[in-house]
Design a protein around this motif. Sequence first.
Motif, short mmCIF file in Angstrom:
data_model
loop_
_atom_site.label_atom_id
_atom_site.label_comp_id
_atom_site.label_asym_id
_atom_site.label_seq_id
_atom_site.Cartn_x
_atom_site.Cartn_y
_atom_site.Cartn_z
N SER A 452 0.80 -1.15 -0.12
CA SER A 452 -0.03 0.13 0.17
C SER A 452 0.98 1.25 -0.08
CB SER A 452 -1.03 -0.10 1.14
OG SER A 452 -0.15 0.29 2.31
N PHE A 453 0.47 2.43 -0.62
CA PHE A 453 1.08 3.37 -0.76
C PHE A 453 0.26 4.73 -0.78
CE2 PHE A 453 0.55 1.95 -4.88
CZ PHE A 453 0.10 3.17 -5.78
N ILE A 454 0.97 5.88 -0.01
CA ILE A 454 -0.12 7.14 0.04
C ILE A 454 0.80 8.22 -0.91
CG2 ILE A 454 -1.41 6.50 1.93
CD1 ILE A 454 0.50 8.32 3.70
N ASP A 455 0.26 9.24 -1.24
CA ASP A 455 0.84 10.33 -1.89
C ASP A 455 1.11 11.38 -0.72
OD1 ASP A 455 1.92 12.39 -3.29
OD2 ASP A 455 0.07 12.83 -4.70
N ILE A 456 2.48 11.73 -0.44
CA ILE A 456 2.79 12.61 0.43
C ILE A 456 3.26 13.78 -0.24
CG2 ILE A 456 3.03 10.96 2.50
CD1 ILE A 456 5.97 11.24 1.98
N THR A 457 3.01 14.23 -1.41
CA THR A 457 3.73 15.27 -1.88
C THR A 457 3.14 16.58 -1.49
OG1 THR A 457 3.82 14.16 -4.05
CG2 THR A 457 4.13 16.38 -4.21
N GLU A 458 2.00 16.94 -1.40
CA GLU A 458 1.19 18.08 -1.02
C GLU A 458 1.76 18.15 0.82
OE1 GLU A 458 -0.01 20.31 -2.39
OE2 GLU A 458 -0.16 19.13 -4.34
N ALA A 459 1.80 17.31 1.61
CA ALA A 459 2.11 17.34 2.83
C ALA A 459 3.55 17.77 3.10
CB ALA A 459 1.86 15.81 3.56
N LYS A 460 4.36 17.25 2.20
CA LYS A 460 5.64 17.68 2.29
C LYS A 460 5.83 19.19 1.69
CE LYS A 460 8.82 14.48 3.41
NZ LYS A 460 9.58 14.53 4.31
N ARG A 461 5.02 19.35 0.72
CA ARG A 461 5.07 20.98 0.46
C ARG A 461 4.46 21.75 1.43
NH1 ARG A 461 2.57 20.42 -4.42
NH2 ARG A 461 4.37 19.89 -5.43
N ALA A 462 3.26 21.37 1.84
CA ALA A 462 2.78 22.24 3.10
C ALA A 462 3.61 22.61 4.25
CB ALA A 462 1.41 21.41 3.51
N GLU A 463 4.41 21.48 4.52
CA GLU A 463 5.45 21.70 5.55
C GLU A 463 6.31 22.75 5.26
OE1 GLU A 463 7.43 21.30 9.31
OE2 GLU A 463 5.54 20.61 8.66
N GLU A 464 6.92 22.79 3.90
CA GLU A 464 7.77 23.82 3.34
C GLU A 464 7.27 25.06 3.50
OE1 GLU A 464 8.96 22.18 -0.29
OE2 GLU A 464 10.41 20.57 0.55
N ASP A 465 5.99 25.16 2.90
CA ASP A 465 5.15 26.25 2.87
C ASP A 465 4.91 27.02 4.26
OD1 ASP A 465 4.88 26.17 0.10
OD2 ASP A 465 2.78 25.50 0.25
N ARG A 466 4.78 26.13 5.56
CA ARG A 466 4.50 26.40 6.61
C ARG A 466 5.75 27.27 7.19
NH1 ARG A 466 5.39 25.17 11.86
NH2 ARG A 466 6.78 23.51 11.14
N ILE A 467 6.84 26.77 6.89
CA ILE A 467 8.16 27.38 7.41
C ILE A 467 8.32 28.80 6.59
CG2 ILE A 467 10.69 27.23 7.30
CD1 ILE A 467 10.14 24.12 7.59
N ASN A 469 6.04 30.55 5.70
CA ASN A 469 4.75 31.52 6.09
C ASN A 469 5.28 32.08 7.41
OD1 ASN A 469 3.16 31.13 3.76
ND2 ASN A 469 1.73 29.46 4.92
N ILE A 470 6.10 31.31 8.29
CA ILE A 470 6.31 31.76 9.42
C ILE A 470 7.34 33.13 9.46
CG2 ILE A 470 7.93 31.42 11.59
CD1 ILE A 470 6.89 28.55 11.50
N GLU A 471 8.35 32.93 8.38
CA GLU A 471 9.31 33.95 7.93
C GLU A 471 8.50 34.92 7.23
OE1 GLU A 471 12.56 34.14 8.42
OE2 GLU A 471 12.38 32.19 9.65
N MET A 472 7.72 34.79 6.49
CA MET A 472 6.85 36.01 5.75
C MET A 472 5.77 36.74 6.92
SD MET A 472 4.13 35.59 2.54
CE MET A 472 5.52 34.94 1.62
N LYS A 473 5.45 36.12 7.96
CA LYS A 473 4.64 36.58 9.08
C LYS A 473 5.52 37.73 9.72
CE LYS A 473 1.72 35.54 12.70
NZ LYS A 473 1.00 34.53 13.76
N LYS A 474 6.68 37.26 9.89
CA LYS A 474 7.59 38.39 10.61
C LYS A 474 7.79 39.63 9.91
CE LYS A 474 10.14 34.65 13.27
NZ LYS A 474 11.43 33.81 13.34
#
Length: 842
Positions: A452-467, A469-474
């Motif tokens: 069995s396998f799942i697509d984690i592409t968006e999850a990885k990208r979301a984590e990168e975006d979160r990081i 966004n933290i910088e952008m918020k500052k």
Amino acid sequence: MNKSDTLLKRPASGWMPFIVSFVALAVAAGLVLHGLNVHRVFKETLTKQFQDLQSEIAKSSAQGIESVVARLTSDMLSLAAAPRMQDINSSQTMELLIDFYRSNQDIAYAGYRMSNEGILTDMYPVDENSLYADIRYQKHVVNLFETRRLVISGLFQAVEGFDAIAIHAPVFKGREMNGSVATIIKLDSITSRFLRGIEIGEGGYAWLVDEDGAIIYHPDGGVIGKKLKDDHPVFDEEVCDALAREIWRGRPKTMQIGDTLFSIHPFMIGDRIWTVVISTPYAAISGPISDHWRNMMILTCAVLLLMYSVGYAALKYSMKATQLQKDKAALEKEMELEKELKLSHDRLNHIIKMLPSGLFTVDTDRVIQKWNDTAERLTGFAAEEVVGQRCSYVMSGACGDFCALFSPSPRTGPIVGKECEIVTKAGKKILVSKNADLLRDADGNVIGGIESFIDITEAKRAEEDRIQNIEMKKQIEYLEKMNEGKTNFLSMVSHELRTPLSVMLGNLDMAQKERYGALPEKFAEKLKVVLKRGWQLNDLIDNLILRARIEMGAMGLAKRELNVETAAREALERFRDEIEAQKLSASVEISGEAEWVFADESMFQKLLSNLISNAVKFTPEGGFVKVVSKRAGKSVIVSVKDNGIGIPPNEHGKIFDRFYQIDDTSTRQYGGTGLGLDMVKQIAAIHEAEIRLESAPGSGTEISVVFTDKDNDENSIPSEAVSNGTILLFDASPDILTSVTEMPETQEHNVIVATSIDEAADLLARGGVKLVLFGPRTSGMGADAAAAAYSRATGPLPPALIATDDAIFASEMRSRLKCRSLTVASQADASSLEKAIKSLLA
């Protein structure tokens, strides 16, 4: 079977035919009764539908005749009111009669002008036999001269020799009646248009009766002029009496009298009631009713025959049915077992199919055996494409290693959470996390593998975006602090500029009014220009202060219903000099239900002023500026429209930006700061209103603001500290302002001018105010509003000086303010003001 069992069963089989016969007779009787009821309902429904049709046609004919007479009546009143109709035997009178006839020649015989002597002096089309005819003794003409009001005649014999209706409207010259303007309608033109040729059913027709029961029109010309109570060659006495009663009641009705269906519809001809009558012999609908009765009987007999056949067949095959039921039960049991087996298989496939992870299995040769829907969705490969293919057909690289955990040297444990990259059928790379294990039989032998396998592409990208966004918020927080500092600085500078500017303008205004002595003519002209530029600078400072307050969220709104026309005319009045100098046409256009708008009064005035200023500035000499208000659903659209130079399409998205000006030689010559339309955008935003722009070069500009009807809560006004030692002047005249700023007692204080009740309340809320001076026009807003603003002061309430000549208002203010206060006259001299201020500051 023993003898007793045989005896018990015989009676049941013997009674069965009687039971079936009884049930059949009951059903047959029910069918017959049902058929009779259906026929009755059909007969009533058909009669009602036919009479509804009669009623609709009668109503339509009556409304048609009534509307024609109403139209001509309106035209007669318009002609009589026309100034060119006052004189007799004039070319202007004839022109009006010609215009009238050409507009109504489909129904009007002619247009007439009658003198005070009852002579037809003008007529079109001209009939030599009618022109100059004396009609003074006609009944409706006598009535006209008695009442001096519009008269519609009953049916009469026209001078031309035909039956007609006349409409006379009196003509007045000054207060004296000068004859009338008239037209006649040939009865034949009405009946041919609305009654003649109407055929409702076989033998049906339409006719017309007046309020006295006299027949005005009938297809049988021999009865025209007779009354219903007279001997009637068409209907008997009973029918005529019943019709006469219903016509006398004067209301629409459908009815059946004898063997005839009638529909009557009364209508007004002037002050008379005429009635359209539609009559149709009942025989016109008796044919369909007879056909329905015959068809119902045939259908009932057919149903009875069918029931007999079905009952006979049911009795004949009842024994066979019992045996078939037994066979069916045995077959169903066998099918149920097969169904349960198939259901178990389907459940397993459904679970595999609906898993949120991609899943597939392989055999010992690593050939794919199963491929679920999620795997198909993630990879783009359909099950038909991969089943029967080796695992490497889909999986490659790191994901292909140990595919489904089967290899020449099998591992002892499963793979869990291994991240690797696969390529979809479309060529897209996706990152997956896979789990895999071996499949074994009951003896522990390996028979294949499952993965069995799942697509984690968006999850990885979301984590990168979160990081990120933290910088952008500052960064955003830093920029917001910078912007807040800029806004506070702009607000402070604007306030500090406005106070000395107000003093200069006040003294210049006093000089212009020659308070300091007479001025040379040339100097007075220059002084007027200086004052104009000074007030422009004052408006710019007001815009900057307002812009800063909006950005700081300190803009409170006092929304209420405002009259758009009043506000628009006040705004146009401010630009009267510019409008007159450029010879512009200024107007206000208010459509129905758009007279009021729910907004803050001062903000709405500033919005209109900025829009009108922009329109006046860019409209050439001889053009127009128009304020328009119209309704669209639950919104009121307020627009300022001009026929000026227009705005290029590529500039539409920029002109509402702060300080933006179109970089074009055709517009730079007009000058300006680029703040006006930005303020319009800001004021619309705090009202939750929409801005629309329609413009093109050379075609003018229309800027619209769409206000909704819904009520919104007022925006809160946060506090902001005002420097200590402040004297707040609200609505003060230039004389008072100059006197206050020149006093020795005020030199150590900061004098601030508030031009609106909201701004005064905001400044009081900041604190540090030592004295408030209310100007003469404060009484216009009432003591309650002034006291409400005063109540927002931070700390102890400052003393108040009230400049007014209204003793009642002064008393109300002093009772509501609940602080130390004094009252001076609105035109108090400098010494009186100085004495009062010194006392309150002590």
